[in-house]
Scaffold this active site. Structure first.
Site, PDB file in Angstrom:
ATOM      1  N   PHE A  49       0.815  -1.232   0.000  1.00  0.00           N
ATOM      2  CA  PHE A  49       0.000   0.000   0.000  1.00  0.00           C
ATOM      3  C   PHE A  49       0.838   1.267   0.000  1.00  0.00           C
ATOM      4  O   PHE A  49       0.359   2.324   0.376  1.00  0.00           O
ATOM      5  CB  PHE A  49      -0.986  -0.007   1.190  1.00  0.00           C
ATOM      6  CG  PHE A  49      -1.670  -1.329   1.372  1.00  0.00           C
ATOM      7  CD1 PHE A  49      -2.553  -1.794   0.411  1.00  0.00           C
ATOM      8  CD2 PHE A  49      -1.398  -2.127   2.469  1.00  0.00           C
ATOM      9  CE1 PHE A  49      -3.165  -3.031   0.548  1.00  0.00           C
ATOM     10  CE2 PHE A  49      -2.004  -3.373   2.608  1.00  0.00           C
ATOM     11  CZ  PHE A  49      -2.887  -3.825   1.653  1.00  0.00           C
ATOM     12  N   GLY A  72       0.224  -7.098  -5.049  1.00  0.00           N
ATOM     13  CA  GLY A  72      -1.113  -7.646  -4.838  1.00  0.00           C
ATOM     14  C   GLY A  72      -2.124  -7.318  -5.922  1.00  0.00           C
ATOM     15  O   GLY A  72      -3.088  -8.054  -6.093  1.00  0.00           O
ATOM     16  N   ARG A  99      -9.358   1.803 -19.968  1.00  0.00           N
ATOM     17  CA  ARG A  99      -9.577   0.420 -20.365  1.00  0.00           C
ATOM     18  C   ARG A  99      -9.233  -0.522 -19.201  1.00  0.00           C
ATOM     19  O   ARG A  99      -8.252  -0.299 -18.492  1.00  0.00           O
ATOM     20  CB  ARG A  99      -8.666   0.117 -21.547  1.00  0.00           C
ATOM     21  CG  ARG A  99      -8.865  -1.212 -22.193  1.00  0.00           C
ATOM     22  CD  ARG A  99      -7.991  -1.210 -23.433  1.00  0.00           C
ATOM     23  NE  ARG A  99      -7.978  -2.451 -24.131  1.00  0.00           N
ATOM     24  CZ  ARG A  99      -6.906  -2.888 -24.792  1.00  0.00           C
ATOM     25  NH1 ARG A  99      -5.801  -2.155 -24.833  1.00  0.00           N
ATOM     26  NH2 ARG A  99      -6.944  -4.020 -25.439  1.00  0.00           N
ATOM     27  N   ILE A 100     -10.034  -1.546 -19.031  1.00  0.00           N
ATOM     28  CA  ILE A 100      -9.797  -2.514 -17.959  1.00  0.00           C
ATOM     29  C   ILE A 100      -9.190  -3.775 -18.573  1.00  0.00           C
ATOM     30  O   ILE A 100      -9.830  -4.487 -19.340  1.00  0.00           O
ATOM     31  CB  ILE A 100     -11.096  -2.828 -17.201  1.00  0.00           C
ATOM     32  CG1 ILE A 100     -11.666  -1.538 -16.576  1.00  0.00           C
ATOM     33  CG2 ILE A 100     -10.847  -3.882 -16.125  1.00  0.00           C
ATOM     34  CD1 ILE A 100     -10.709  -0.778 -15.668  1.00  0.00           C
ATOM     35  N   PRO A 132     -10.624  -7.658 -15.675  1.00  0.00           N
ATOM     36  CA  PRO A 132     -11.819  -7.277 -14.907  1.00  0.00           C
ATOM     37  C   PRO A 132     -11.921  -7.921 -13.527  1.00  0.00           C
ATOM     38  O   PRO A 132     -12.324  -7.268 -12.569  1.00  0.00           O
ATOM     39  CB  PRO A 132     -12.981  -7.755 -15.790  1.00  0.00           C
ATOM     40  CG  PRO A 132     -12.404  -8.002 -17.135  1.00  0.00           C
ATOM     41  CD  PRO A 132     -10.933  -8.248 -16.976  1.00  0.00           C
ATOM     42  N   LYS A 133     -11.534  -9.176 -13.431  1.00  0.00           N
ATOM     43  CA  LYS A 133     -11.659  -9.841 -12.130  1.00  0.00           C
ATOM     44  C   LYS A 133     -10.711  -9.204 -11.106  1.00  0.00           C
ATOM     45  O   LYS A 133     -11.073  -8.975  -9.955  1.00  0.00           O
ATOM     46  CB  LYS A 133     -11.351 -11.330 -12.286  1.00  0.00           C
ATOM     47  CG  LYS A 133     -11.606 -12.150 -11.056  1.00  0.00           C
ATOM     48  CD  LYS A 133     -11.466 -13.625 -11.351  1.00  0.00           C
ATOM     49  CE  LYS A 133     -11.684 -14.446 -10.093  1.00  0.00           C
ATOM     50  NZ  LYS A 133     -11.485 -15.879 -10.365  1.00  0.00           N
ATOM     51  N   GLN A 150      -9.363  -5.171  -6.820  1.00  0.00           N
ATOM     52  CA  GLN A 150      -8.727  -3.922  -6.401  1.00  0.00           C
ATOM     53  C   GLN A 150      -9.745  -2.993  -5.737  1.00  0.00           C
ATOM     54  O   GLN A 150      -9.447  -2.337  -4.743  1.00  0.00           O
ATOM     55  CB  GLN A 150      -8.131  -3.206  -7.614  1.00  0.00           C
ATOM     56  CG  GLN A 150      -6.790  -3.728  -8.003  1.00  0.00           C
ATOM     57  CD  GLN A 150      -5.733  -3.167  -7.081  1.00  0.00           C
ATOM     58  OE1 GLN A 150      -5.667  -3.506  -5.900  1.00  0.00           O
ATOM     59  NE2 GLN A 150      -4.904  -2.294  -7.572  1.00  0.00           N
ATOM     60  N   LYS A 189      -5.921   4.006 -17.385  1.00  0.00           N
ATOM     61  CA  LYS A 189      -5.688   5.203 -16.578  1.00  0.00           C
ATOM     62  C   LYS A 189      -5.168   4.871 -15.181  1.00  0.00           C
ATOM     63  O   LYS A 189      -4.927   5.773 -14.388  1.00  0.00           O
ATOM     64  CB  LYS A 189      -6.987   6.013 -16.436  1.00  0.00           C
ATOM     65  CG  LYS A 189      -7.473   6.578 -17.766  1.00  0.00           C
ATOM     66  CD  LYS A 189      -8.155   7.927 -17.611  1.00  0.00           C
ATOM     67  CE  LYS A 189      -9.595   7.818 -17.258  1.00  0.00           C
ATOM     68  NZ  LYS A 189     -10.272   9.148 -17.322  1.00  0.00           N
ATOM     69  N   GLU A 245      -5.319   3.387  -7.013  1.00  0.00           N
ATOM     70  CA  GLU A 245      -5.542   4.455  -6.021  1.00  0.00           C
ATOM     71  C   GLU A 245      -6.973   4.984  -6.096  1.00  0.00           C
ATOM     72  O   GLU A 245      -7.597   5.260  -5.070  1.00  0.00           O
ATOM     73  CB  GLU A 245      -4.595   5.642  -6.233  1.00  0.00           C
ATOM     74  CG  GLU A 245      -3.204   5.314  -6.696  1.00  0.00           C
ATOM     75  CD  GLU A 245      -2.319   4.643  -5.677  1.00  0.00           C
ATOM     76  OE1 GLU A 245      -2.471   4.905  -4.476  1.00  0.00           O
ATOM     77  OE2 GLU A 245      -1.472   3.831  -6.090  1.00  0.00           O
TER      78      GLU A 245
HETATM   79 MO1  MOS Z   1       0.812   3.295  -3.729  1.00  0.00          MO
HETATM   80  S1  MOS Z   1       0.722   4.643  -2.184  1.00  0.00           S
HETATM   81  O1  MOS Z   1       1.386   4.396  -4.833  1.00  0.00           O
HETATM   82  O2  MOS Z   1       1.882   2.119  -3.334  1.00  0.00           O
END
Ligand code: MOS
Length: 732
Positions: A234, A461, A622-623, A626-627, A632, A695, A699
């Site tokens: 993270f 992850g 674009r994805i 999808p899963k 995420q 894109k 985050e």
């Molecule tokens: Mo994320 S805070 O850019 O690992």
């Protein structure tokens, strides 16, 4: 080139490394089996600021199995050259381990004990006696002196606020959050002469490589960093922290491979955190809800030795149309270790404030919160005077409102009750920068029809292994099963930090480029080969599918990579793929967007908040996968529930100690806290952003979650809580 059929991209595939992970066969940093490894345990400073007056290591060294106790009194001087190619903050000077007697924060590593077993090292560490000359630390953001502000202004916000018919003026406080990934930070360091190899938990093998090489004064290619699996991060792995230097130093001093695993408690002061903020926002508006001014003043904690800053200013400049904006962002140096990016850095914090204030304004004006946002939707990025590449926030609102049942929301707070529970709905908009940086990848297509793709990269992850394999498989015309994507090794072609949601765009575009090159090489080989059924065909008319090249119009005419390469006595074809990053002067403004919705139930007498359901609707380009994208969103929303309701690093300001440096007292959401979560990605792509049209989404799925919950709590109870986390006490 003919466009390749897309079979893997867009398919809801499971993780390619999933089986390895669930069977425990994917090695995390501390699990690499290195022959002869010995163990290191860090001794933490037990004061919050001051000087070490003595370190007595005699009792520790008398224990069996002890190899060394290293501290400022006996450590070699290390070069610590500047490292601009890192996530070290440009302002200040990084913590130099064991180079002097100063204590800059509670928990600072002041010695390391190395022993043949972990138990011996732990026992040894407990026997090191340290005496200090202690001073009172300054750790309270609201009581310390701030640095000079970074400012932004357009128009005249002060004047516009004075004349605004409707005003909001509110101060919000956000607690410090720690990343607290499942996998602890850990390093195994091994020297061979002047060459150093480390197995490390990191989101950026290249950054860890440059840090180790600059600290130890080695050429970069004498340092190899290996990190194939990361158990969550993270953001905490975006920087090479002191403990990694300590492991390398301990290995060099003892001439043994050394393993150093941070204890859970030690993660709280040896790695970074999302800084706490105090943020005052003033909004001016006309009676129709059209914003006329925004004035932002924010104070954020940083350490005394480094000035950490993040992208806290951007949302305030571009999320809503406002002619008059002013911002002042001040860092406040405290006796703490240095913060670092944490999911949705800056944007998530700014979003809590802006989206809470917009909800306050909507309530004051009696306008629906979605309608208020629609009235302030800009037609271009007013901070850059550039058009948006894509901005489909209106669609996010419409889709989200319909899907969530927004029309069921009662505008008047505290007007829906089920037994003891007050029920409310809230929403927020979210935005995150579409970052991209130069990246490279190497592609090798073997004569047996398999391919290997290498890029330094990382997968903490999100599913990088899988999504990059999808891109490569389609571009090469291979099945998922015949492509192996390798990452997490500084020997592989360099890539940017695995953060800021930029891996898919950056690494993915390099992979795409390299695979396109290899496919082109194969097609050229075939059309120029008299023995190929494709001899003489226009290269433009050939596609590859399932490892077989054929003409677009007549799939029967063709041959496999295997037959082509074998007949031509080529063991493999190879290419280096590259992505140059965005243009120096961009002609668009690039962001991903969301509308996030929450429904909460609040116990009217106990103040307990339960999130009942959440929905995120995303404009993220674009994805690819999808899963994994859905996964995420579930993760990002879960993290947002933590920030909104649970997560709070508490410091005892008397001595600078973090009092809840463990997972029993620092609360993160568990399954019982996580409700029904739904994610909808708007179908589409961003053709301007990068060759893949993505894109970034890691985050943006987190930004907007906390304010959606806070706004739902207001709708349920009529209490506006301006502090995160929202606690029961605040609601009583
Ligand atoms: Mo994320 S805070 O850019 O690992």
């Amino acid at each position: 080139m003919s466009p390749q059929p897309q079979a893997a991209v867009g398919a809801p595939l499971s993780r390619v490394e999933g089986r390895l992970k669930v069977t425990g066969k994917a090695p995390y940093a501390a699990e690499h089996d290195i022959k002869g490894v010995v163990h290191a345990v860090i001794v933490d400073a037990s004061i919050g600021r001051g000087r070490i007056t003595s370190i007595d290591t005699r009792d520790a060294l008398a224990q069996p199995g002890m190899l060394a106790v290293i501290h400022h009194g006996n450590a070699p001087k290390l070069p610590y050259k500047d490292n601009p190619a890192s996530n070290n903050p440009p302002g200040g000077r990084r913590l130099r381990v064991f180079q002097d007697d100063k204590v800059l924060f509670h928990g600072q590593p002041i010695a390391v004990v190395v022993a043949t077993t972990l138990e011996a090292a732990q026992h040894g560490a407990s026997l090191v006696k340290v005496a200090y000359d202690a001073q009172k630390p300054s750790t309270d953001l609201t009581k310390a002196k701030a640095d000079k502000p970074t400012k932004y202004a357009r128009g005249d916000a002060a004047a516009a606020l004075r004349s605004a018919p409707v005003r909001i003026d509110a101060t919000y406080q956000m607690a410090r959050n720690h990343h607290n990934a499942m996998e602890p930070h850990a390093t195994i360091a091994h020297w061979s002469g002047n060459n150093l190899t480390v197995w490390d938990k990191t989101q950026w093998v290249v950054g860890t490589q440059t840090e180790l090489s600059t600290v130890f004064g080695l050429p970069a290619d004498s340092v190899r960093v290996i990190s194939p699996y990361v158990g969550g991060a993270f953001g905490s792995g975006l920087r090479c922290w002191p403990h990694t230097i300590i492991a390398a130093l301990a290995a060099r001093e003892t001439r043994r491979p050394v393993k150093l695993v941070l204890k859970r408690k030690q993660q709280y002061f040896n790695t970074g955190f999302r800084p706490s903020y105090e943020y005052r926002l003033k909004l001016g508006s006309n009676r129709q809800g059209r914003l006329t001014a925004m004035a932002h003043e924010m104070d954020a904690e940083t350490s005394s030795y480094e000035t950490f800053t993040e992208s806290i200013l951007m949302p305030g400049q571009m999320l809503y149309s406002t002619p008059n904006v002013c911002q002042a962002y001040r860092t406040v140096p405290l006796d703490v270790n240095t913060p670092l990016y944490m999911r949705g850095p800056g944007f998530a914090t700014a979003s809590f404030v802006i989206e809470s204030a917009m909800d306050e304004l909507a309530a004051k004006l009696g306008i629906d919160p979605i309608e208020l946002r629609r009235r302030n939707e800009p037609s271009e990025d007013e901070s850059k005077n550039l058009p948006f590449s894509t901005r489909r926030l209106r669609e996010c609102y419409t889709t989200g409102a319909r899907q969530f049942g927004w029309d069921q929301r009662r505008a008047k707070p505290r007007s829906r009750r089920e037994g003891d529970w007050l029920i409310g709905m809230g929403m927020a908009a979210g935005v995150y920068d579409t970052a991209r940086m130069p990246a490279q990848a190497r592609i090798r297509l073997n004569a047996d029809g398999t391919a290997v793709v290498d890029a330094a990269a990382s997968d903490m992850g999100p599913g990088t292994y899988t999504s990059q394999t999808q891109v490569a498989a389609d571009a090469l015309g291979l099945t998922m099963r015949t492509v192996t994507f390798r990452l997490g090794d500084s020997l592989f072609p360099p890539t940017p930090p695995h953060g800021g949601s930029m891996t898919m765009a950056s690494v993915g575009s390099a992979v795409l480029d390299g695979c396109n090159q290899v496919r082109r090489q194969a097609i050229k080989l075939a059309v120029e080969d008299r023995q190929s059924p494709l001899y003489g065909v226009d290269a433009e008319d050939i596609v590859v599918r399932g490892g077989r090249l054929h003409t677009k119009d007549n799939p029967a005419r063709g041959e496999t990579y295997k037959s082509l390469l074998t007949r031509n006595r080529r063991s493999h074809l190879e290419a280096d793929g590259a992505y140059a990053g965005p243009a120096a002067k961009e002609r668009h403004s690039f962001y991903a967007y969301n509308a996030t919705f929450a429904e909460v139930a609040v116990d009217a007498t106990l103040g307990l908040v339960r999130v009942r359901r959440m929905l995120g609707v995303y404009d993220a380009g674009r994805i690819i996968s999808p899963k994994l994208a859905e996964s995420q969103a579930i993760g990002g929303i879960t993290g947002g529930i933590g920030t909104a309701l649970l997560e709070h690093t508490v410091t005892d300001h008397r001595d600078g100690r973090i009092v809840n440096a463990n997972l029993a007292d620092y609360l993160v959401p568990v399954n019982a806290d996580v409700p029904d979560i739904q994610a909808i990605y708007l179908d589409g792509e961003d053709r301007e952003a990068d060759p893949l049209g993505v894109k970034g989404l890691g985050e943006v799925v987190h930004v907007g979650v906390a304010p959606a919950i806070a706004n739902a709590v207001f709708n349920a109870t009529g209490h506006r809580v301006r502090q995160l986390p929202i606690t029961a006490e605040a609601l009583l």
